[in-house]
Scaffold this motif. Sequence first.
Motif, PDB file in Angstrom:
ATOM      1  N   ALA A   1       5.246   6.079   6.365  1.00 28.22           N
ATOM      2  CA  ALA A   1       3.706   6.696   6.001  1.00 28.22           C
ATOM      3  C   ALA A   1       3.929   8.173   5.738  1.00 28.22           C
ATOM      4  CB  ALA A   1       3.041   6.562   7.267  1.00 28.22           C
ATOM      5  N   GLU A   2       4.804   8.713   5.715  1.00 26.88           N
ATOM      6  CA  GLU A   2       5.071  10.315   5.735  1.00 26.88           C
ATOM      7  C   GLU A   2       5.659  10.537   4.121  1.00 26.88           C
ATOM      8  OE1 GLU A   2       6.999   8.467   7.671  1.00 26.88           O
ATOM      9  OE2 GLU A   2       6.572   9.224   9.763  1.00 26.88           O
ATOM     10  N   SER A   3       5.875   9.672   3.195  1.00 25.07           N
ATOM     11  CA  SER A   3       6.401   9.756   2.169  1.00 25.07           C
ATOM     12  C   SER A   3       5.605   9.401   1.021  1.00 25.07           C
ATOM     13  CB  SER A   3       7.768   8.953   2.092  1.00 25.07           C
ATOM     14  OG  SER A   3       8.185   8.921   0.714  1.00 25.07           O
TER      15      SER A   3
ATOM     16  N   ALA B   1       7.155   6.847  -0.996  1.00 27.55           N
ATOM     17  CA  ALA B   1       7.160   5.367  -0.387  1.00 27.55           C
ATOM     18  C   ALA B   1       5.766   4.867  -0.627  1.00 27.55           C
ATOM     19  CB  ALA B   1       7.233   5.404   1.062  1.00 27.55           C
ATOM     20  N   ARG B   2       4.462   5.666  -0.759  1.00 26.85           N
ATOM     21  CA  ARG B   2       3.313   5.175  -0.989  1.00 26.85           C
ATOM     22  C   ARG B   2       3.261   4.640  -2.540  1.00 26.85           C
ATOM     23  NH1 ARG B   2       1.858  10.148   1.679  1.00 26.85           N
ATOM     24  NH2 ARG B   2       0.987   9.612   3.890  1.00 26.85           N
ATOM     25  N   GLN B   3       3.908   5.301  -3.343  1.00 25.87           N
ATOM     26  CA  GLN B   3       3.910   4.819  -4.751  1.00 25.87           C
ATOM     27  C   GLN B   3       4.798   3.497  -4.803  1.00 25.87           C
ATOM     28  OE1 GLN B   3       5.417   7.726  -7.543  1.00 25.87           O
ATOM     29  NE2 GLN B   3       4.768   9.404  -6.012  1.00 25.87           N
ATOM     30  N   VAL B   4       5.685   3.390  -4.019  1.00 27.08           N
ATOM     31  CA  VAL B   4       6.545   1.975  -4.047  1.00 27.08           C
ATOM     32  C   VAL B   4       5.695   0.790  -3.447  1.00 27.08           C
ATOM     33  CG1 VAL B   4       8.180   0.696  -3.024  1.00 27.08           C
ATOM     34  CG2 VAL B   4       8.812   3.243  -3.863  1.00 27.08           C
ATOM     35  N   ARG B   5       4.811   1.180  -2.591  1.00 22.80           N
ATOM     36  CA  ARG B   5       3.940   0.358  -1.916  1.00 22.80           C
ATOM     37  C   ARG B   5       2.881  -0.163  -2.554  1.00 22.80           C
ATOM     38  NH1 ARG B   5       4.949   3.559   2.774  1.00 22.80           N
ATOM     39  NH2 ARG B   5       2.742   4.409   2.763  1.00 22.80           N
ATOM     40  N   THR B   6       2.282   0.707  -3.418  1.00 22.13           N
ATOM     41  CA  THR B   6       1.137   0.544  -4.476  1.00 22.13           C
ATOM     42  C   THR B   6       1.702  -0.049  -5.663  1.00 22.13           C
ATOM     43  OG1 THR B   6       0.098   2.768  -3.892  1.00 22.13           O
ATOM     44  CG2 THR B   6      -0.430   1.595  -6.013  1.00 22.13           C
ATOM     45  N   TYR B   7       2.917   0.264  -6.097  1.00 20.42           N
ATOM     46  CA  TYR B   7       3.403  -0.653  -7.205  1.00 20.42           C
ATOM     47  C   TYR B   7       3.744  -2.006  -6.883  1.00 20.42           C
ATOM     48  CZ  TYR B   7       5.993  -1.230 -11.691  1.00 20.42           C
ATOM     49  OH  TYR B   7       6.120  -1.456 -12.948  1.00 20.42           O
ATOM     50  N   LEU B   8       4.028  -2.354  -5.476  1.00 17.93           N
ATOM     51  CA  LEU B   8       4.387  -3.589  -5.359  1.00 17.93           C
ATOM     52  C   LEU B   8       3.222  -4.598  -5.051  1.00 17.93           C
ATOM     53  CD1 LEU B   8       6.926  -3.008  -2.201  1.00 17.93           C
ATOM     54  CD2 LEU B   8       7.384  -4.379  -4.218  1.00 17.93           C
TER      55      LEU B   8
ATOM     56  N   PRO C   1     -13.387  -0.308   6.583  1.00 19.38           N
ATOM     57  CA  PRO C   1     -12.345  -0.487   5.409  1.00 19.38           C
ATOM     58  C   PRO C   1     -11.375   0.367   5.772  1.00 19.38           C
ATOM     59  CG  PRO C   1     -14.191   1.433   4.893  1.00 19.38           C
ATOM     60  CD  PRO C   1     -14.579   0.645   6.413  1.00 19.38           C
ATOM     61  N   ILE C   2      -9.969  -0.075   5.205  1.00 19.33           N
ATOM     62  CA  ILE C   2      -8.895   0.490   5.510  1.00 19.33           C
ATOM     63  C   ILE C   2      -8.642   1.693   4.534  1.00 19.33           C
ATOM     64  CG2 ILE C   2      -6.252   0.176   5.449  1.00 19.33           C
ATOM     65  CD1 ILE C   2      -6.849  -2.763   5.791  1.00 19.33           C
ATOM     66  N   MET C   3      -8.907   2.745   4.604  1.00 23.43           N
ATOM     67  CA  MET C   3      -8.991   3.993   3.904  1.00 23.43           C
ATOM     68  C   MET C   3      -8.995   3.515   2.506  1.00 23.43           C
ATOM     69  SD  MET C   3      -5.458   5.793   5.159  1.00 23.43           S
ATOM     70  CE  MET C   3      -5.345   7.202   4.338  1.00 23.43           C
ATOM     71  N   PRO C   4     -10.476   3.765   2.083  1.00 26.59           N
ATOM     72  CA  PRO C   4     -11.079   3.115   0.836  1.00 26.59           C
ATOM     73  C   PRO C   4     -10.305   3.648  -0.466  1.00 26.59           C
ATOM     74  CG  PRO C   4     -12.825   3.784   2.184  1.00 26.59           C
ATOM     75  CD  PRO C   4     -11.586   4.132   2.853  1.00 26.59           C
ATOM     76  N   ASP C   5      -9.540   4.869  -0.349  1.00 22.91           N
ATOM     77  CA  ASP C   5      -8.908   5.371  -1.561  1.00 22.91           C
ATOM     78  C   ASP C   5      -7.721   4.915  -1.812  1.00 22.91           C
ATOM     79  OD1 ASP C   5      -8.183   6.607   0.837  1.00 22.91           O
ATOM     80  OD2 ASP C   5      -7.630   8.335  -0.239  1.00 22.91           O
ATOM     81  N   GLN C   6      -6.917   4.083  -0.640  1.00 23.70           N
ATOM     82  CA  GLN C   6      -5.711   3.453  -1.025  1.00 23.70           C
ATOM     83  C   GLN C   6      -5.651   2.132  -0.099  1.00 23.70           C
ATOM     84  OE1 GLN C   6      -2.323   6.088   0.630  1.00 23.70           O
ATOM     85  NE2 GLN C   6      -3.523   7.744  -0.566  1.00 23.70           N
ATOM     86  N   PRO C   7      -6.582   1.083  -0.430  1.00 19.34           N
ATOM     87  CA  PRO C   7      -6.622   0.095   0.551  1.00 19.34           C
ATOM     88  C   PRO C   7      -5.534  -0.734   0.529  1.00 19.34           C
ATOM     89  CG  PRO C   7      -8.021  -0.375  -1.771  1.00 19.34           C
ATOM     90  CD  PRO C   7      -7.499   1.044  -1.729  1.00 19.34           C
ATOM     91  N   ASN C   8      -4.648  -0.923  -0.773  1.00 25.03           N
ATOM     92  CA  ASN C   8      -3.513  -1.955  -0.780  1.00 25.03           C
ATOM     93  C   ASN C   8      -2.481  -1.477  -0.077  1.00 25.03           C
ATOM     94  OD1 ASN C   8      -5.221  -3.666  -2.423  1.00 25.03           O
ATOM     95  ND2 ASN C   8      -4.527  -2.884  -4.157  1.00 25.03           N
ATOM     96  N   GLU C   9      -1.915  -0.245  -0.242  1.00 23.53           N
ATOM     97  CA  GLU C   9      -0.669   0.266   0.176  1.00 23.53           C
ATOM     98  C   GLU C   9      -0.371   0.169   1.708  1.00 23.53           C
ATOM     99  OE1 GLU C   9       0.738   3.011   1.723  1.00 23.53           O
ATOM    100  OE2 GLU C   9      -0.958   4.573   1.877  1.00 23.53           O
ATOM    101  N   LEU C  10      -1.460   0.063   2.612  1.00 26.20           N
ATOM    102  CA  LEU C  10      -1.453  -0.085   4.176  1.00 26.20           C
ATOM    103  C   LEU C  10      -1.179  -1.297   4.431  1.00 26.20           C
ATOM    104  CD1 LEU C  10      -4.059   2.496   5.112  1.00 26.20           C
ATOM    105  CD2 LEU C  10      -1.654   2.740   4.987  1.00 26.20           C
ATOM    106  N   ILE C  11      -1.571  -2.121   3.830  1.00 29.11           N
ATOM    107  CA  ILE C  11      -1.247  -3.962   3.885  1.00 29.11           C
ATOM    108  C   ILE C  11       0.272  -3.856   4.428  1.00 29.11           C
ATOM    109  CG2 ILE C  11      -1.099  -6.092   3.303  1.00 29.11           C
ATOM    110  CD1 ILE C  11      -3.507  -5.728   1.568  1.00 29.11           C
ATOM    111  N   LEU C  12       1.079  -3.183   3.694  1.00 28.16           N
ATOM    112  CA  LEU C  12       2.488  -3.613   3.900  1.00 28.16           C
ATOM    113  C   LEU C  12       2.908  -2.712   5.350  1.00 28.16           C
ATOM    114  CD1 LEU C  12       3.870  -2.790   0.503  1.00 28.16           C
ATOM    115  CD2 LEU C  12       4.276  -4.841   1.813  1.00 28.16           C
TER     116      LEU C  12
END
Length: 296
Positions: free
Chosen positions: A123-125, A128-135, A3-14
């Motif tokens: 990856a450090e912000s 930025a994670r919130q932006v990716r998750t929202y997208l 799995p891609i970090m199960p707690d945040q699977p979506n945002e890492l796609i970007l």
Amino acid sequence: MVPIMPDQPNELILTESRTMRAQTVTRVDVLDKVKALSLLPDNVHATTEIVASYYEVDTEVIKKAVQRHREELASNGLRVIRGDELRDFKRSTEGQSVPLSERINALTLFTRRTILNVGQLLAESDVARQVRTYLLEVEELASPDVRSQAVEAVELSESRMRVLKLAQGIVDASWLETKARVLLAKALGEEPEVDPLDVPLYVPDFLKGLGLKRKQIESVQSWFGRRAVTICDELNIDAPEKRQSDLPNGTVRETKAWTERHRPVFELTWARHYAADFPTQTTLPSIPSQREAGAL
């Protein structure tokens, strides 16, 4: 399947997929939904400092992101102004609380689209994670195919890390460590923190960068490394140890673990032994300076 970090699977796609970033980079409205964005008085551009403030990171983090992804960011509006354009810009912002030093000779400008593109990569912000998750989660734009590509990228990194572990004690240790750092960072959806001079330098890539075609590369590369070793001896530079390299035909052979530190050696090898036979290719310096040689 890993799995891609199960707690945040979506945002890492970007962070993994440029295709996915291209599909979502127009949604600049997300920036203001996540956090209030301040721009320069023209309401179009932002400086590096403004972007760093928005994502709550140091300016060096933004500068590194620009350095690593300049081509992609430029395609989304990043530009650098100099000369008359910079002087005109300074005059247009006088008295408008724009902190621009009189000493700067170049200024990097970001549009809203560029700022969003930066957020897709950082990856450090936390912002930025919130932006990716929202997208990806709120807007629900991630397609199954793109998600699958990101998962496959992580699985590939994991398998390659196992191969590198088996190579311990067989190939050059510093080269092995650099490769491991790069693979680990990619598996985590981050940019690798590697000294640019430690990045592996491959003979075929160097030759391709000069404009050689595949058959030309094949004819040159067999002796290129050996001649580079000879030049190392002439300049009293330690040639790297060996590593195992995968060839396009599926075989594996041992080659020298060259890095970007050895680029001046490659340039001299090209100039001395090959440049005359390929006059239409890029011309390189005939010999590195003593300072360059001493830095290797």
